[in-house]
Design an enzyme around this catalytic site. Sequence first.
Site, short mmCIF file in Angstrom:
data_model
loop_
_atom_site.label_atom_id
_atom_site.label_comp_id
_atom_site.label_asym_id
_atom_site.label_seq_id
_atom_site.Cartn_x
_atom_site.Cartn_y
_atom_site.Cartn_z
N ARG A 122 0.72 -1.17 -0.29
CA ARG A 122 0.08 -0.13 -0.19
C ARG A 122 0.75 1.46 0.00
O ARG A 122 0.72 2.36 0.16
CB ARG A 122 -0.94 0.43 0.91
CG ARG A 122 -2.14 -1.00 1.06
CD ARG A 122 -2.90 -0.12 1.66
NE ARG A 122 -4.15 -1.43 2.14
CZ ARG A 122 -4.48 -2.22 2.70
NH1 ARG A 122 -2.85 -2.94 3.72
NH2 ARG A 122 -4.82 -3.82 2.68
N LYS A 144 1.06 11.39 -11.47
CA LYS A 144 0.38 10.13 -12.43
C LYS A 144 1.35 8.64 -12.58
O LYS A 144 2.51 8.46 -12.78
CB LYS A 144 0.00 11.23 -13.17
CG LYS A 144 -1.53 11.90 -13.61
CD LYS A 144 -2.10 12.11 -14.36
CE LYS A 144 -2.68 12.95 -14.49
NZ LYS A 144 -2.99 13.60 -15.98
N GLU A 186 6.68 19.09 -24.53
CA GLU A 186 5.95 19.84 -23.47
C GLU A 186 6.57 21.02 -23.34
O GLU A 186 5.80 21.55 -22.91
CB GLU A 186 6.52 17.74 -22.67
CG GLU A 186 6.17 16.51 -23.32
CD GLU A 186 4.58 16.51 -22.96
OE1 GLU A 186 3.28 17.76 -22.59
OE2 GLU A 186 4.17 15.59 -23.71
N LYS A 229 4.24 22.61 -13.85
CA LYS A 229 3.39 21.73 -13.74
C LYS A 229 3.08 21.67 -12.25
O LYS A 229 1.95 21.36 -12.28
CB LYS A 229 3.95 20.92 -13.90
CG LYS A 229 3.84 19.69 -14.31
CD LYS A 229 3.61 18.61 -15.12
CE LYS A 229 2.60 17.28 -14.39
NZ LYS A 229 2.37 16.27 -15.93
N GLU A 239 -6.42 16.91 -10.85
CA GLU A 239 -7.56 16.88 -12.38
C GLU A 239 -9.20 17.12 -12.61
O GLU A 239 -9.82 16.50 -12.95
CB GLU A 239 -7.40 15.58 -13.71
CG GLU A 239 -7.23 16.15 -14.85
CD GLU A 239 -6.38 15.49 -15.87
OE1 GLU A 239 -5.51 15.00 -15.65
OE2 GLU A 239 -7.03 15.49 -16.87
N ARG A 243 -5.77 21.27 -13.75
CA ARG A 243 -4.99 20.21 -14.87
C ARG A 243 -5.47 20.25 -16.40
O ARG A 243 -4.65 20.23 -16.52
CB ARG A 243 -5.10 19.08 -13.67
CG ARG A 243 -3.79 18.40 -13.57
CD ARG A 243 -3.36 17.49 -12.59
NE ARG A 243 -1.96 16.36 -13.40
CZ ARG A 243 -1.87 15.88 -12.69
NH1 ARG A 243 -2.24 15.87 -10.66
NH2 ARG A 243 -1.30 14.94 -12.80
N ASN A 247 -3.65 19.58 -21.21
CA ASN A 247 -3.70 18.47 -22.56
C ASN A 247 -3.77 19.47 -23.22
O ASN A 247 -4.23 18.83 -24.51
CB ASN A 247 -5.29 17.78 -21.48
CG ASN A 247 -5.00 16.55 -20.67
OD1 ASN A 247 -4.19 15.99 -20.37
ND2 ASN A 247 -6.16 17.18 -20.10
N HIS A 250 -3.52 17.80 -26.46
CA HIS A 250 -3.84 16.34 -26.28
C HIS A 250 -5.26 15.76 -26.71
O HIS A 250 -4.33 14.14 -26.78
CB HIS A 250 -3.22 15.79 -24.36
CG HIS A 250 -1.66 16.10 -24.63
ND1 HIS A 250 -1.34 17.03 -24.40
CD2 HIS A 250 -0.92 15.09 -23.57
CE1 HIS A 250 -0.21 16.78 -24.65
NE2 HIS A 250 0.06 14.93 -24.26
N HIS A 254 -4.18 12.38 -29.09
CA HIS A 254 -4.56 10.88 -28.33
C HIS A 254 -4.79 10.57 -29.04
O HIS A 254 -4.43 9.16 -29.63
CB HIS A 254 -4.46 11.00 -27.26
CG HIS A 254 -4.30 11.39 -25.68
ND1 HIS A 254 -5.03 11.88 -24.81
CD2 HIS A 254 -2.75 11.55 -25.88
CE1 HIS A 254 -3.82 12.51 -23.95
NE2 HIS A 254 -3.30 11.57 -24.47
N HIS A 267 4.32 10.68 -28.83
CA HIS A 267 3.91 11.01 -28.23
C HIS A 267 3.95 12.24 -28.70
O HIS A 267 3.10 13.70 -28.95
CB HIS A 267 3.89 10.50 -26.71
CG HIS A 267 3.07 11.75 -26.12
ND1 HIS A 267 1.55 11.87 -25.86
CD2 HIS A 267 3.29 12.67 -25.49
CE1 HIS A 267 0.80 12.47 -25.78
NE2 HIS A 267 2.32 13.84 -24.82
#
Length: 363
Positions: A122, A144, A186, A229, A239, A243, A247, A250, A254, A267
């Site tokens: 955990r 993330k 980025e 960031k 998010e 946040r 994106n 993005h 994607h 990417h």
Amino acid sequence: MNRKIHVRTQSHQYSAHVGQNILSDALEATLPSQSIDELFVLIDDNVFEHHWPEIDMALQAHTNQLLRMKVPEGEKSKSVEFWSEVMDFLLNNKVRRNTPLIVIGGGVTGDLGGFAAATALRGLPLIHIPTTLLAMVDSSIGGKTGVNHDAGKNLIGSFYQPETVIADTRFLDTLPEREWINGLSEILKYAAISDQNIFRQAEIFLKKDFKSADPVVLIELITTCIKIKADIVEQDEFEGGIRAYLNFGHTFAHALEKASRYNTISHGEAVFLGMLAAKNLSELTGSNFAEDYLDKFRSLYTYRVSKENLSLDELTQHMHSDKKRTGKDLNFVLLKEWQHPVVKTVKDIQLIHQAWSAALNEL
Ligand code: ADP
Ligand code: ZN
């Protein structure tokens, strides 16, 4: 030059260190002064090949026993199967709650290792040592973590913050050219949504000889991006709101990655094209830009996909199945002006198709 950024999230506070040849000093500042019984290391295979002796030396100073597992390059390592192998490595070696897991590599190793740290017992203390430009400016910050599922990328995961991030630019000496470009996209994203100065600083990449980019400017750039960031994540860790600005480009990216089955476009290439499309859609929905700051970076990008192999219908359909989408309409991060991102719902499919042309004409 050594920079330190404090990141505060609801659950946790930590530092990110940026500089050249800082690994030993940053570890010194992070790990307890007395020797730790065991340290667990997950390391990208290529980084191991290039840099293990120096990493080994820096870590040996802190422990009696170093346990190491290599992570093969590529998305295959971001799988439930490989995560399970990492669990075997940690648990069969009797990892304990307070034993740090040190994760060294790019976004793949970082996402996988972060998820392993989040899930073993955990939660183990996590130290990120990003070795790609993209991981330094983006994926190692923000908490993330996760792995892929057959149904899509990053569908299994959690938010889990590290104890420390150490971005040592010396690792970038061996980074392939295409990976620099991934990070650059980025960086330009942060410029577009938040800081005009970044566009000028990023001109160090225009010489194309990335490895000899001015190290001082490079460290400043990475530091600025991490600060942006961190600032956004501090305000919106999970998010729910701003946040989403991260994106920018993005939603289009994607869709492009999906349409090219994740193997003919990287990417970063997809994000650059996505930003061109998002800027175009901003204009189609009322914004006016006096200058096109992305333009001068276009020549750095070469693509292995051609527009003949992409259909607008398919691309738009992929946008509809993006995991970030919550309602039935398509939401985009657009620019009211440079550095003024807004989230807008666009219902007119014709406009979206038109916006794509800015990206597809590059191919
Ligand atoms: P990203 O950070 O873009 O998500 P990956 O984790 O997929 O990237 O890493 C991209 C590629 O770069 C992989 O092949 C990885 O093994 C390699 N790599 C990572 N860091 C370095 C480095 N410092 N030097 C050389 N190759 C590296
Ligand atoms: Zn991205």
